[in-house]
Design an enzyme around this catalytic site. Sequence first.
Site, PDB file in Angstrom:
ATOM      1  N   LYS A 116       0.818  -1.214   0.000  1.00 33.82           N
ATOM      2  CA  LYS A 116       0.000   0.000   0.000  1.00 33.82           C
ATOM      3  C   LYS A 116       0.850   1.261   0.000  1.00 33.82           C
ATOM      4  O   LYS A 116       0.593   2.208  -0.754  1.00 33.82           O
ATOM      5  CB  LYS A 116      -0.893   0.018   1.247  1.00 33.82           C
ATOM      6  CG  LYS A 116      -2.250  -0.594   1.037  1.00 33.82           C
ATOM      7  CD  LYS A 116      -3.149  -0.284   2.192  1.00 33.82           C
ATOM      8  CE  LYS A 116      -4.520  -0.945   2.059  1.00 33.82           C
ATOM      9  NZ  LYS A 116      -4.851  -1.535   0.787  1.00 33.82           N
ATOM     10  N   GLU A 200      -4.732   8.169   6.855  1.00 35.63           N
ATOM     11  CA  GLU A 200      -5.433   8.897   5.795  1.00 35.63           C
ATOM     12  C   GLU A 200      -6.658   9.577   6.391  1.00 35.63           C
ATOM     13  O   GLU A 200      -7.177   9.122   7.406  1.00 35.63           O
ATOM     14  CB  GLU A 200      -5.916   7.931   4.702  1.00 35.63           C
ATOM     15  CG  GLU A 200      -4.850   7.219   3.941  1.00 35.63           C
ATOM     16  CD  GLU A 200      -5.446   6.245   2.930  1.00 35.63           C
ATOM     17  OE1 GLU A 200      -4.679   5.758   2.076  1.00 35.63           O
ATOM     18  OE2 GLU A 200      -6.665   5.964   2.992  1.00 35.63           O
ATOM     19  N   HIS A 235     -16.282  -6.452   1.809  1.00 36.36           N
ATOM     20  CA  HIS A 235     -15.207  -6.311   0.826  1.00 36.36           C
ATOM     21  C   HIS A 235     -15.196  -7.408  -0.227  1.00 36.36           C
ATOM     22  O   HIS A 235     -14.206  -7.585  -0.937  1.00 36.36           O
ATOM     23  CB  HIS A 235     -13.846  -6.217   1.530  1.00 36.36           C
ATOM     24  CG  HIS A 235     -13.815  -5.111   2.520  1.00 36.36           C
ATOM     25  ND1 HIS A 235     -13.771  -3.799   2.137  1.00 36.36           N
ATOM     26  CD2 HIS A 235     -13.920  -5.126   3.860  1.00 36.36           C
ATOM     27  CE1 HIS A 235     -13.818  -3.048   3.223  1.00 36.36           C
ATOM     28  NE2 HIS A 235     -13.914  -3.810   4.276  1.00 36.36           N
ATOM     29  N   ARG A 291      -3.546  -7.715 -12.390  1.00 33.22           N
ATOM     30  CA  ARG A 291      -4.117  -8.948 -12.941  1.00 33.22           C
ATOM     31  C   ARG A 291      -5.404  -8.597 -13.675  1.00 33.22           C
ATOM     32  O   ARG A 291      -5.923  -7.487 -13.524  1.00 33.22           O
ATOM     33  CB  ARG A 291      -4.439  -9.923 -11.809  1.00 33.22           C
ATOM     34  CG  ARG A 291      -5.531  -9.384 -10.901  1.00 33.22           C
ATOM     35  CD  ARG A 291      -5.890 -10.298  -9.747  1.00 33.22           C
ATOM     36  NE  ARG A 291      -7.056  -9.791  -9.045  1.00 33.22           N
ATOM     37  CZ  ARG A 291      -7.020  -8.875  -8.076  1.00 33.22           C
ATOM     38  NH1 ARG A 291      -5.865  -8.349  -7.701  1.00 33.22           N
ATOM     39  NH2 ARG A 291      -8.122  -8.456  -7.484  1.00 33.22           N
TER      40      ARG A 291
HETATM   41  C1  MV4 Z   1     -10.910   3.802   2.635  1.00 32.74           C
HETATM   42  C2  MV4 Z   1     -12.269   4.109   2.906  1.00 32.74           C
HETATM   43  C3  MV4 Z   1     -12.567   5.374   3.408  1.00 32.74           C
HETATM   44  N1  MV4 Z   1     -11.583   6.275   3.649  1.00 32.74           N
HETATM   45  N2  MV4 Z   1      -9.956   4.731   2.867  1.00 32.74           N
HETATM   46  C4  MV4 Z   1     -11.603  -0.826   1.730  1.00 32.74           C
HETATM   47  C5  MV4 Z   1     -10.739  -1.832   1.077  1.00 32.74           C
HETATM   48  C6  MV4 Z   1      -9.490  -1.144   0.771  1.00 32.74           C
HETATM   49  N3  MV4 Z   1      -9.148  -1.446  -0.583  1.00 32.74           N
HETATM   50  C7  MV4 Z   1      -9.717   0.336   0.943  1.00 32.74           C
HETATM   51  N4  MV4 Z   1     -11.036   0.461   1.495  1.00 32.74           N
HETATM   52  C8  MV4 Z   1     -11.479   1.643   1.945  1.00 32.74           C
HETATM   53  N5  MV4 Z   1     -10.559   2.597   2.158  1.00 32.74           N
HETATM   54  C9  MV4 Z   1     -10.301   5.935   3.363  1.00 32.74           C
HETATM   55  N6  MV4 Z   1      -9.348   6.849   3.624  1.00 32.74           N
HETATM   56  C10 MV4 Z   1     -13.244   3.126   2.668  1.00 32.74           C
HETATM   57  C11 MV4 Z   1     -12.846   1.904   2.208  1.00 32.74           C
HETATM   58  C12 MV4 Z   1     -13.904   0.903   2.011  1.00 32.74           C
HETATM   59  C13 MV4 Z   1     -14.176   0.393   0.751  1.00 32.74           C
HETATM   60  C14 MV4 Z   1     -13.450   0.783  -0.351  1.00 32.74           C
HETATM   61  C15 MV4 Z   1     -13.774   0.242  -1.585  1.00 32.74           C
HETATM   62  C16 MV4 Z   1     -14.803  -0.689  -1.726  1.00 32.74           C
HETATM   63  C17 MV4 Z   1     -15.498  -1.080  -0.644  1.00 32.74           C
HETATM   64  C18 MV4 Z   1     -15.221  -0.555   0.614  1.00 32.74           C
HETATM   65  C19 MV4 Z   1     -15.944  -0.954   1.730  1.00 32.74           C
HETATM   66  C20 MV4 Z   1     -15.645  -0.428   2.936  1.00 32.74           C
HETATM   67  C21 MV4 Z   1     -14.628   0.493   3.093  1.00 32.74           C
END
Ligand code: MV4
Length: 664
Positions: A116, A200, A235, A291
């Site tokens: 990340k 963040e 997720h 991918r």
């Molecule tokens: C976040 C967020 C809100 N704020 N970052 C979830 C999985 C990971 N890939 C990053 N994710 C998130 N990061 C910040 N600063 C909310 C999520 C998140 C989310 C992101 C994409 C798709 C589904 C999600 C479900 C819950 C939270």
Amino acid sequence: MFKKILIANRGEIACRIIKTCKRLGIRTVAVYSEADATALHVREADEAVAIGPAAAAESYLVMDKIIAAAKETGAEAVHPGFGFLSENAKFVEALEAAGLVFIGPPVKAIGAMGDKITSKKLAAEAKVSTVPGHPDAIDDEAEAVKVAGEIGYPVMIKASAGGGGKGMRVVHQAADFAEALQAARREAMASFGDEHVLLERYLAAPRHIELQIFRDDHGHGVHLFERDCSSQRRHQKVVEEAPAPGLGEALRQAMGEAALKAAEAIDYRGAGTVEFLLDGEAFYFMEMNTRLQVEHPVTEMITGFDLVEWQLRVAAGEPLPASQEEISISGHAIEARLYAEDPANGFLPSTGELLHLAFPEGAEGIRIDSGVRGGDRVTVHYDPMIAKVIAWGGDRDAALRRLQQALARTEVAGVVTNVEFLRAVLGHTRFAAGVVDTSFIDAQRAALLPPAGELPESALAAAALAEMVWRRDVARSAAAQSDDPHSPWQLTNGWRLNSETHSDLTFHHGEETLDVRVVFGWEGLRLGLPGGEVSAAVESLPGGALALRLGDASFTARVLRRGLQRWVLLEGRSYILTLHDDMQGLGGEVGANGRILAPMPGKVTAVLVAPGDEVGEGTPLLRLEAMKMEHTLTAPHDGRVEALRCAAGDLVEEGAELAVVGTL
Ligand code: MV4
């Protein structure tokens, strides 16, 4: 172009890759574990190599076995699909060391995007917007507190080695930060062996928008627009679509350019997906997947390009088959992931034989990507996906209508599926309005998971009439083989002297016990149902379905049997009943030599005997919880418990040997 490639994957993606290879005249080599010996991808490939036991760690994840299979069959390249080894840098190095081409990105690109913090830094250097926060891992607590204050609350703490939503923690106020940071670092170390975290600003309910990009070795790079994957549960993506509803052209272009900049920064090659969080009109780089993704079909259906063909061509050194100007959006596509899982039971996988599986093949605008057929088994070894059902339409409403119709015409018996949940998501007013963000499914859970429905009388009637048809057919075939085929004793219509004849059946549905009387009246069939008596008729249709009439309502149904279980498919819904049979009780299926087999998949809730115990016929041996019912498995005869193959708490598949009762 390659003459022969090996596909280091299974299930629907292996079948999907084989399909493109067949169209391009490329020979294919499948690899399979013992559990997949008869799987569809093995049947579809030109050649197949066994690579070990069912467990992925002993088969699909064993690099040496994959490489040996490729060398042994003369495959020139390996397509990893997704999951398994598809983003494993060491695998790419091993392939290249063995003189094999990896159909995917360069190994350094995989490494760069695997972490990340590194991927976020690379994006920032490429002037791609990232979520406001601190670019580096933070080890010093005092510094973290200071940075959190600068970012502004609410703040999200993310494990750098985390992913898929694991290792994230939201802090709403400064007073809670120190403790939350320590907890996050502990969890990161425990889960990923790496306690580095990044900070963040927390975005409440963002949308998940991902851009499909493609680059070749000749300096060309294009994006194939976006996919909206916000409909997620824990997720796990449930429904994906392209293009993203309500996304303006300017934003689409800006995100496409940003995605390409991120890809160029790591000298990317092949298919890639750049994931963004969209918060209003602001988008932020989240991560890059090196991918092809599960949801790539929706991009294929709105652009008309075959992304696997592009992967093959780029890996073979050819230029991209299209320029940015030649790529445009036509219509709208939505994908639903059909899983063998039980939403009413915490979405636990539902394993067992697929007694029946049918899709509305050939329906206008419908694409089905599946790796299983009727008769195959869904097992605990792998992801319990049955198929991806994808619908294309001239606009979003048309695609949505077609997808709902396709799901209503999808028939699955033998495992519980999430199809009703999918239809509820697609049918929700928020989804229909295209105003879904990543909080949608969790926030609307109650509306999306309606209480277990009542059993319609039409389904009960279908099960009863199917039982009579089945018994008649069995009797007819037995009579045909007997030396007195026309004897009245061969009849199964409940024939009785001087009165209308009838048969009484009892079914269980959840906690309910339901009695049905089938009356063979002088003027035709009548059914005594809990709601009263009704005239009926039943006719077997070619292909095994039944044409039914109840009173003045007519419909078709399909009833499948597994032991005493009856799976009723009726008007787009499925119901599971258990026939009560005094003779048989609900004992286990008795195999040879007193082997007690699980009559259906379930959980052992109690072991009531011990090895060496003497038992009499009917002695309770084990209790099995299945289909929300408790079943007691009893000794088939007098004897002694010779072996116990399970313990309380075990999840067992249908047919699993649970115990052995030997003779005295
Ligand atoms: C976040 C967020 C809100 N704020 N970052 C979830 C999985 C990971 N890939 C990053 N994710 C998130 N990061 C910040 N600063 C909310 C999520 C998140 C989310 C992101 C994409 C798709 C589904 C999600 C479900 C819950 C939270």
